[in-house]
Write a protein that holds these residues in place. Sequence first.
Motif, PDB file in Angstrom:
ATOM      1  N   LEU A 157       0.861  -1.173   0.000  1.00 50.30           N
ATOM      2  CA  LEU A 157       0.000   0.000   0.000  1.00 50.30           C
ATOM      3  C   LEU A 157       0.900   1.225   0.000  1.00 50.30           C
ATOM      4  CD1 LEU A 157      -2.769   1.489   0.442  1.00 50.30           C
ATOM      5  CD2 LEU A 157      -2.285   1.308   2.905  1.00 50.30           C
ATOM      6  N   ILE A 158       0.694   2.101  -0.979  1.00 45.87           N
ATOM      7  CA  ILE A 158       1.441   3.356  -1.048  1.00 45.87           C
ATOM      8  C   ILE A 158       0.473   4.498  -0.796  1.00 45.87           C
ATOM      9  CG2 ILE A 158       2.795   4.885  -2.523  1.00 45.87           C
ATOM     10  CD1 ILE A 158       2.885   1.541  -3.778  1.00 45.87           C
ATOM     11  N   ARG A 159       0.779   5.297   0.214  1.00 36.75           N
ATOM     12  CA  ARG A 159       0.030   6.535   0.468  1.00 36.75           C
ATOM     13  C   ARG A 159       0.835   7.680  -0.124  1.00 36.75           C
ATOM     14  NH1 ARG A 159      -3.957   6.531   4.661  1.00 36.75           N
ATOM     15  NH2 ARG A 159      -4.044   4.572   5.837  1.00 36.75           N
ATOM     16  N   HIS A 160       0.201   8.472  -0.948  1.00 33.86           N
ATOM     17  CA  HIS A 160       0.815   9.664  -1.518  1.00 33.86           C
ATOM     18  C   HIS A 160      -0.117  10.816  -1.196  1.00 33.86           C
ATOM     19  CE1 HIS A 160       1.718  12.654  -4.679  1.00 33.86           C
ATOM     20  NE2 HIS A 160       2.948  12.168  -4.640  1.00 33.86           N
ATOM     21  N   GLY A 161       0.154  11.479  -0.067  1.00 30.64           N
ATOM     22  CA  GLY A 161      -0.805  12.467   0.415  1.00 30.64           C
ATOM     23  C   GLY A 161      -2.125  11.788   0.699  1.00 30.64           C
ATOM     24  N   ASP A 162      -3.180  12.244   0.046  1.00 32.39           N
ATOM     25  CA  ASP A 162      -4.512  11.645   0.222  1.00 32.39           C
ATOM     26  C   ASP A 162      -4.794  10.533  -0.785  1.00 32.39           C
ATOM     27  OD1 ASP A 162      -5.104  13.367   2.334  1.00 32.39           O
ATOM     28  OD2 ASP A 162      -5.905  14.915   0.978  1.00 32.39           O
ATOM     29  N   ASP A 163      -3.873  10.302  -1.705  1.00 27.40           N
ATOM     30  CA  ASP A 163      -4.060   9.263  -2.721  1.00 27.40           C
ATOM     31  C   ASP A 163      -3.541   7.921  -2.230  1.00 27.40           C
ATOM     32  OD1 ASP A 163      -5.155  11.021  -4.633  1.00 27.40           O
ATOM     33  OD2 ASP A 163      -3.153  11.653  -5.267  1.00 27.40           O
ATOM     34  N   LEU A 164      -4.265   6.858  -2.581  1.00 24.83           N
ATOM     35  CA  LEU A 164      -3.890   5.509  -2.173  1.00 24.83           C
ATOM     36  C   LEU A 164      -3.690   4.626  -3.394  1.00 24.83           C
ATOM     37  CD1 LEU A 164      -6.440   4.954   0.752  1.00 24.83           C
ATOM     38  CD2 LEU A 164      -4.054   5.664   0.933  1.00 24.83           C
ATOM     39  N   MET A 165      -2.620   3.848  -3.349  1.00 28.32           N
ATOM     40  CA  MET A 165      -2.288   2.955  -4.460  1.00 28.32           C
ATOM     41  C   MET A 165      -1.915   1.588  -3.904  1.00 28.32           C
ATOM     42  SD  MET A 165       0.899   3.394  -7.145  1.00 28.32           S
ATOM     43  CE  MET A 165       1.454   2.029  -8.186  1.00 28.32           C
ATOM     44  N   ILE A 166      -2.333   0.545  -4.585  1.00 27.87           N
ATOM     45  CA  ILE A 166      -1.901  -0.814  -4.274  1.00 27.87           C
ATOM     46  C   ILE A 166      -0.925  -1.261  -5.350  1.00 27.87           C
ATOM     47  CG2 ILE A 166      -2.615  -3.236  -4.098  1.00 27.87           C
ATOM     48  CD1 ILE A 166      -3.534  -1.753  -1.708  1.00 27.87           C
ATOM     49  N   TRP A 167       0.202  -1.827  -4.925  1.00 27.86           N
ATOM     50  CA  TRP A 167       1.162  -2.391  -5.873  1.00 27.86           C
ATOM     51  C   TRP A 167       1.083  -3.911  -5.778  1.00 27.86           C
ATOM     52  CZ3 TRP A 167       3.791  -1.543 -10.073  1.00 27.86           C
ATOM     53  CH2 TRP A 167       4.893  -2.343 -10.412  1.00 27.86           C
ATOM     54  N   ASP A 168       0.658  -4.533  -6.844  1.00 28.45           N
ATOM     55  CA  ASP A 168       0.415  -5.966  -6.954  1.00 28.45           C
ATOM     56  C   ASP A 168      -0.735  -6.391  -6.037  1.00 28.45           C
ATOM     57  OD1 ASP A 168       2.101  -6.622  -9.020  1.00 28.45           O
ATOM     58  OD2 ASP A 168       3.771  -7.188  -7.744  1.00 28.45           O
ATOM     59  N   THR A 169      -1.494  -7.374  -6.477  1.00 29.38           N
ATOM     60  CA  THR A 169      -2.674  -7.787  -5.716  1.00 29.38           C
ATOM     61  C   THR A 169      -2.644  -9.253  -5.329  1.00 29.38           C
ATOM     62  OG1 THR A 169      -4.015  -8.234  -7.699  1.00 29.38           O
ATOM     63  CG2 THR A 169      -4.074  -5.989  -6.810  1.00 29.38           C
ATOM     64  N   GLY A 170      -1.499  -9.906  -5.492  1.00 28.09           N
ATOM     65  CA  GLY A 170      -1.283 -11.210  -4.902  1.00 28.09           C
ATOM     66  C   GLY A 170      -2.092 -12.354  -5.473  1.00 28.09           C
TER      67      GLY A 170
END
Length: 281
Positions: free
Chosen positions: A66-79
């Motif tokens: 899980l990457i938080r960039h300010g208020d933005d959220l991103m998932i890297w790979d979903t397993g």
Amino acid sequence: MRRALFVLVAGTIVSGVAAFAASEPAARVTLTRLDCGTVAANDLNQFSDTDAYVGKSKNLASSCYLIRHGDDLMIWDTGLPAAIKGKPIDPKLPMDATVTTTLVEQLAQLNIKPEQIGRVGISHFHFDHIGQASSFPGATLLIGAADWNELSAKTPDKRLNPDAVRHWISGGGKVEPVQGDRDVFGDGSVRMIDLPGHTPGHHGLMVKLKNKGDVLLTGDQAHFTENYESEGVPSFNTDRADTLASFKRFKDMAKNANATVIIQHEPADIAKLPAFPQAAD
């Protein structure tokens, strides 16, 4: 007079830029490791096209982030797929897998709902990296263009299972096929790194953190430490020469940035980030 006017104008511009910079601070970036299952490589030799691991086996982690960039959220790979949660591993199979807890369940512990995830970045199209993508139908899907072309082909390769991203293939969600590198948020803090070879559109991820420094996530450039150090090429990679070229690029980038390298499938590398639910920043 002209000189005085120039100094005044220049000073005004500099002050304005400084004021703008002060009012627009760089977004805070954090990185959290998520558990996306376990892969039992009962026949580890699959990960070598030179028979380096005959008779060996190894349990591999399946890590997502899980990457938080300010208020933005991103998932890297979903397993791995959520459907195999609790499934016993069969030691007789060359490779088998299981899931203990799903991404949605872990995000709930962080008070994050699936609809809050704005981006899902995929390192490559293998089943253990796209398995839970459908849990985030509202997210923009970022995936290597060459991998996307194969997944979304009218007749995909029989070894692929596009079902996890069918929502995007059918046009139900936004997809951005990534050609080359991609600066995800436009400020250099999170970059998808083009590393073809494992698959045609394979990518790693560089995350720049204020306190920890640069972190390089491998995708599947390597699967475990020995494999990384020897630059071993799995028998199922799509291009050997591209894999070796990508190893050089990845290692050069890691050296030049003095980055923390995290092999996503290496259980020992889990400790390189704080234990869930804590995040590196």
